[in-house]
Design an enzyme around this catalytic site. Structure first.
Site, PDB file in Angstrom:
ATOM      1  N   SER A   1      10.942  -3.671 -15.613  1.00 41.53           N
ATOM      2  CA  SER A   1      10.717  -2.849 -14.432  1.00 41.53           C
ATOM      3  C   SER A   1      11.941  -2.013 -14.030  1.00 41.53           C
ATOM      4  CB  SER A   1      10.265  -3.784 -13.308  1.00 41.53           C
ATOM      5  OG  SER A   1       9.973  -3.085 -12.148  1.00 41.53           O
TER       6      SER A   1
ATOM      7  N   GLU B   1       4.460  -3.558  -0.511  1.00 42.18           N
ATOM      8  CA  GLU B   1       5.818  -3.991  -0.227  1.00 42.18           C
ATOM      9  C   GLU B   1       6.576  -2.736   0.209  1.00 42.18           C
ATOM     10  OE1 GLU B   1       7.008  -7.756  -2.707  1.00 42.18           O
ATOM     11  OE2 GLU B   1       6.961  -6.042  -4.040  1.00 42.18           O
TER      12      GLU B   1
ATOM     13  N   ASN C   1       9.184  -1.638  -0.750  1.00 40.23           N
ATOM     14  CA  ASN C   1       9.774  -0.939  -1.888  1.00 40.23           C
ATOM     15  C   ASN C   1       8.781  -0.068  -2.657  1.00 40.23           C
ATOM     16  OD1 ASN C   1       8.240  -2.614  -3.545  1.00 40.23           O
ATOM     17  ND2 ASN C   1       9.864  -4.128  -3.733  1.00 40.23           N
TER      18      ASN C   1
ATOM     19  N   PRO D   1      16.565 -16.361  -0.639  1.00 36.83           N
ATOM     20  CA  PRO D   1      17.025 -16.302  -2.031  1.00 36.83           C
ATOM     21  C   PRO D   1      16.074 -15.404  -2.827  1.00 36.83           C
ATOM     22  CG  PRO D   1      15.956 -18.415  -1.563  1.00 36.83           C
ATOM     23  CD  PRO D   1      15.925 -17.634  -0.293  1.00 36.83           C
TER      24      PRO D   1
HETATM   25  C1  LIG Z   1      13.327  -6.993  -1.497  1.00 39.34           C
HETATM   26  C2  LIG Z   1      12.633  -6.629  -2.754  1.00 39.34           C
HETATM   27  O1  LIG Z   1      12.420  -5.444  -2.998  1.00 39.34           O
HETATM   28  N1  LIG Z   1      12.270  -7.637  -3.553  1.00 39.34           N
HETATM   29  C3  LIG Z   1      11.566  -7.409  -4.823  1.00 39.34           C
HETATM   30  C4  LIG Z   1      12.113  -8.311  -5.904  1.00 39.34           C
HETATM   31  O2  LIG Z   1      11.924  -9.655  -5.492  1.00 39.34           O
HETATM   32  P1  LIG Z   1      13.081 -10.646  -5.049  1.00 39.34           P
HETATM   33  O3  LIG Z   1      12.405 -11.977  -4.945  1.00 39.34           O
HETATM   34  O4  LIG Z   1      13.569 -10.116  -3.737  1.00 39.34           O
HETATM   35  O5  LIG Z   1      14.147 -10.535  -6.074  1.00 39.34           O
HETATM   36  O6  LIG Z   1      11.410  -8.079  -7.112  1.00 39.34           O
HETATM   37  C5  LIG Z   1       9.999  -8.384  -7.044  1.00 39.34           C
HETATM   38  C6  LIG Z   1       9.401  -8.169  -8.408  1.00 39.34           C
HETATM   39  O7  LIG Z   1       9.552  -6.857  -8.852  1.00 39.34           O
HETATM   40  C7  LIG Z   1       9.344  -7.519  -5.971  1.00 39.34           C
HETATM   41  O8  LIG Z   1       7.996  -7.880  -5.865  1.00 39.34           O
HETATM   42  C8  LIG Z   1      10.086  -7.715  -4.649  1.00 39.34           C
HETATM   43  O9  LIG Z   1       9.573  -6.864  -3.664  1.00 39.34           O
HETATM   44 MG   LIG Z   2       8.029  -2.396 -11.489  1.00 40.71          MG
END
Ligand SMILES: CC(=O)N[C@H]1[C@@H](OP(=O)(O)O)O[C@H](CO)[C@@H](O)[C@@H]1O
Ligand SMILES: [Mg+2]
Length: 535
Positions: A64, A370, A372, A498
């Site tokens: 990704s 999300e 993002n 985390p």
């Molecule tokens: C704050 C943030 O953007 N976190 C992302 C990121 O997850 P984390 O658990 O925060 O590392 O990667 C995921 C998979 O791509 C996505 O689903 C998620 O939204």
């Molecule tokens: Mg992706």
């Protein structure tokens, strides 16, 4: 059972002794050179999952938005959803079994799930544009063939295209033709039908600039472009011809740094968007006449789409329940706008698409994003049937037209997973139908200034969260510290959690003004640093 063949070819994909990895939020993800054995074993697991579900299972090789040197793999379940959570444990066990434990690890899954090894199986494989992806996908295929399973290698595809293909294969084509060309046909037909109904189709001839993150999305936009003309004109940047994947570009870079990517030519007032490295996320942005940068993230997208759908539902006079699902990262202004102005119920799920997807399935129409930029809309069977029926039987011209638009949205949106291309087309269609410029869309509400940071700690697992990750329950005292800081600022909110994909703790803070917020954002980190010293 064909375990001898499996063990024999496993030698070619031997696991480095002692290496352990976990199937996390987005499957396995790490440096590409550590993944060969994982790929082989995910090929094996996909065959077992296929036999168990009596369906075609997908395996996508991608990391990704992560750096080009990384790679990863995730499995796609029968309806195009993420692998069911109970099997994530099998994936982790299988990936971490030393060579001499592989046979037992496989036998355990077969026994536990009472899999009949004589059953048919079929696996479809896709990969992104990373230099390591081709060899890694061959390792997946080695795993699949060691079990003598059928497979089809779709080669270079975006993650959402593979999800779409899996869903088509398992629904006898009812979801669409199970090919990349079928995907283009389905989406472009729905898009063109939708935009044709726009009174403004001639009005906004400004083109859309796309930052392809030097990845698969750029490749796929090039292929699809011809299907969309003349209704949508696209300008593609970061198409992979020179830049490095995700380097100083892409949706994650733009969202986290809240600035334009390198390599894109932005003119004031013109719509721009960025995809991530596997094209399942999208964010929009523009610069105003004073050259100030404005971001329209997943929250703004969810608001635009849910407002549009809600207006159509009023016109068709259907009482279908609609909900919006966000995560803790959603800007407080978006939640307030949806709840208080739009009167749409909003729910907060844990980070990670599978959680949002799951929650969104509870509604007739579930919109999830999300912040993002990963998200989509799910329509229940009941909702789809009622809408399709009203296209012909609606009591007025207005209601039939609104039903037709909803039907086109159903066909345009990729219901299996967030999809940059599909979301982009939905957004472009809505802006055109509403005659809305990107500035006007941005004005719907004003984001609270916010900041997201990551902090490296000795062991991120010491932090445990509750309430959809908005509060911590461990270590003791951390939440109280955060509450103490948050209390001092107006409309403020902060949390730490985390990461599920990286070895870091993420810190998020928002407050009502940039000045206060700048002071405020660093404080939870100080708290976090104290925590680091304590662990
Ligand atoms: C704050 C943030 O953007 N976190 C992302 C990121 O997850 P984390 O658990 O925060 O590392 O990667 C995921 C998979 O791509 C996505 O689903 C998620 O939204
Ligand atoms: Mg992706």
């Amino acid at each position: 059972m064909h375990l001898e063949a499996v063990l024999k070819s496993s030698v070619r994909h031997a696991k480095p002794a002692g290496l352990t990895l976990q199937y996390g939020t987005a499957g396995f993800r790490t440096k590409a050179e550590h993944l060969d054995h994982v790929m082989y074993r995910m090929g094996l697991l996909a065959v077992l999952r296929s036999k168990k579900t009596k369906s075609v299972i997908g395996v996508m090789v991608t990391a990704s938005h992560n750096p080009e040197e990384d790679n990863g793999v995730k499995l796609v379940d029968p309806m195009g959803e993420m692998l069911v959570q109970e099997w994530e444990v099998y994936a982790t066990n299988l990936a971490n079994a030393e060579e001499h434990e592989l046979q037992t690890a496989l036998t355990n899954i077969i026994k536990e799930e009472t899999i009949n090894m004589q059953d048919e199986s079929c696996v479809v494989i896709g990969r992104d544009t990373r230099p390591s992806s081709e060899n890694l996908s061959l390792a997946v295929i080695d795993g699949v063939t060691a079990f003598e399973s059928r497979y089809q290698d779709y080669g270079l595809v975006s993650t959402p295209q593979l999800h779409y293909i899996v869903c088509c294969r398992n629904t006898d084509g009812r979801y669409g033709e199970p090919t990349v060309e079928g995907y283009y046909q389905k989406l472009s037909k729905a898009f063109n039908d939708l935009v044709k109904q726009s009174p403004n189709s001639e009005a906004d001839k400004k083109s859309l600039s796309i930052d392809g993150a030097n990845g698969i999305g750029a490749l796929k936009i090039r292929e699809m472009e011809q299907h969309l003309q003349p209704l949508l004109s696209l300008l593609l940047f970061n198409d992979g011809s020179k830049g490095k994947l995700n380097h100083a570009c892409g949706a994650d870079y733009v969202k986290v740094l809240q600035k334009a990517p390198e390599g894109i030519d932005m003119k004031p007032g013109e719509r721009c968007c960025s995809f991530d490295g596997d094209a399942d996320r999208i964010v929009y942005y523009y610069k105003d006449n004073e050259h100030r940068f404005h971001l329209l993230d997943g929250d703004k997208i969810a608001t635009l789409i849910s407002t549009f759908i809600k207006e159509l539902l009023v016109k068709v006079d259907l009482t279908l329940n609609m909900g919006v699902v966000q995560t803790a990262y959603a800007n407080g202004s978006s939640t307030r706008y949806l709840e208080e102005i739009m009167k749409v119920p909003v729910y907060c799920a844990k980070t990670g698409v599978k959680h949002l997807h799951h929650k969104a399935q509870e509604f007739d129409i579930g919109v999830y994003f999300e912040a993002n930029g990963h998200g989509t809309v799910l329509f229940s069977k009941r909702a789809e049937e009622q809408i399709r029926q009203l296209v012909d039987t609606g009591t007025s011209e207005e209601s039939r037209k609104a039903a037709q638009m909803l039907k086109n949205v159903i066909d345009l949106i990729n219901q299996t997973v967030g999809d940059a291309i599909s979301d982009m087309l939905v957004i472009e269609a809505i802006l055109s139908l509403k005659g809305l410029s990107v500035e006007k869309w941005d004005e719907i509400y004003t984001d609270l200034p916010n900041r997201q940071l990551k902090v490296k700690v000795a062991d991120r697992r010491v932090i445990e969260t509750t309430n959809a990750e908005r509060r911590t329950i461990k270590p003791p005292g951390l939440q109280e510290n955060i509450d103490e800081i948050v209390k001092k600022y107006h409309m403020s909110r902060a949390f730490v959690r985390p990461s599920g994909t990286e070895d870091v703790v993420r810190v998020y803070a928002e407050a009502d003004t940039q000045v206060r917020h700048a002071k405020f954002a660093n404080q939870p980190i100080k708290t976090e640093e104290r925590l680091r010293i304590g662990v």
